[in-house]
Scaffold this motif. Sequence first.
Motif, short mmCIF file in Angstrom:
data_model
loop_
_atom_site.label_atom_id
_atom_site.label_comp_id
_atom_site.label_asym_id
_atom_site.label_seq_id
_atom_site.Cartn_x
_atom_site.Cartn_y
_atom_site.Cartn_z
N ARG A 241 0.83 -1.21 0.00
CA ARG A 241 0.00 0.00 0.00
C ARG A 241 0.87 1.25 0.00
NH1 ARG A 241 -4.41 2.07 -2.01
NH2 ARG A 241 -5.55 3.47 -0.63
N LEU A 242 1.97 1.22 0.76
CA LEU A 242 2.87 2.37 0.85
C LEU A 242 3.49 2.70 -0.50
CD1 LEU A 242 4.30 4.42 2.73
CD2 LEU A 242 6.12 2.71 3.03
N VAL A 243 3.80 1.68 -1.28
CA VAL A 243 4.39 1.89 -2.61
C VAL A 243 3.44 2.70 -3.49
CG1 VAL A 243 5.06 0.73 -4.76
CG2 VAL A 243 5.92 -0.11 -2.57
N GLU A 244 2.16 2.32 -3.50
CA GLU A 244 1.20 3.07 -4.33
C GLU A 244 1.01 4.49 -3.82
OE1 GLU A 244 -3.31 2.93 -6.20
OE2 GLU A 244 -2.75 1.44 -4.71
N ASN A 245 0.87 4.63 -2.50
CA ASN A 245 0.65 5.97 -1.93
C ASN A 245 1.84 6.90 -2.13
OD1 ASN A 245 -1.91 5.36 -1.07
ND2 ASN A 245 -1.30 4.80 0.99
#
Length: 410
Positions: A241-245
């Motif tokens: 999720r952090l990668v996309e955000n």
Amino acid sequence: MLIKFLVIIISLILIGILANYSGKLVELIKLPSLIGMILLGMFVGPSFLNLVPQSTLNISPYIKDIALVTVLFIGGLGISINQMKQIGRPAVLLSIVPATLEGLTIAFLSMIFLNFTFVQGAILGFIIAAVSPAVLVPSMVDLIKRKIGQDKAIPQMLLVGASADDTVAITLFTTFLGIYMSSNNGQSISIASELFSIPTTIISSIFIGWVLALLTKKLLKAIKINALRVILAFIICLLIRLVENTFHLKVFNSLLTIMIYGFFLRAFLDDLALKIQDGINIVWNYGKIYLFAFVGMAINPSLVGEYLWIGILMLSISLTVRSIGVAISLIGTNLSFKERIFCIIAYLPKATVQSAKAGIPLQMGVVGGEVMQAIAILSVLITAPIGAIGINLTSPKLLKQNDEYEELVV
């Protein structure tokens, strides 16, 4: 800094307690607990009493993300390969047909009732078109736990369809917003390349989920303490999720990837995956309280104003078209009439995407942005309770219980 940290911690504890009891209170009148949690968030949030500190509101997107990650991972862990084979085609159609039909319907209705151009209408249409993972996914996970609809893997089909449905709706929203901004700036945008990114995003997300499951399965098997296994798997999901955000990659949907990661872990680890699921369920028991409370805080009914009746008319028509889209997607399946009606009801609720995207057109200077925000918020106020209550009331009546299925098999 210490005082600010203490304020956040104390406010989160109080929100958690109040939202939990609000949920239990509405359960006494046979309504889903999430309705009480959303209402509590709406009343204590900026729209009404404004009791929540700004520092807590600032971190609410991260808390909602953690909760969504949790429930989508649980959803993925709850889907077996045999079920995926059974639901494959209708799940793909459910991810494309209803959202596309509803978004385009809103676009045309906006031209008639709001004097929008088609592009303006499509921006609004594809904000509204996304089904809410915050409402649908937890409800389907609950049905899986209760062994309802398992004979035809209906909750799993809706889980997969809804997670990809968001990819389609958000991509088309971004596409039409880009077309609008480009036309204002005298630039051009390739619609074909934007549309091509939809299947690319879905395929790349599935591939990444598979690779991550492949890379981590031995490590997860090697860990003997289940709590550590749960922590590692959950950290991987949060990193996805952090990668996309952080990077906002155009061909990557983290929420779909997380579900697929859970699905492949179930395939690779068998019973170990179910132990991981048991551990993640504990996280979700707390995460759902904050997810729905903060969704409520993002809703501002006062924005609806003068567009109430036009909005209700447009939404009534668009939801009818969406329901037809769900029915079309289920053609050729072995679902009974009652089961198809349930799928239509389950695909109604909107909340997460609409709360997050409603204000973007206005912030970016799109003409009519305030109207788009009002109708998007109205769609949440109407469909979130209808969908949640509808799923809760009709699932035992329209879907088969597991014991009934076992009798048929015997």
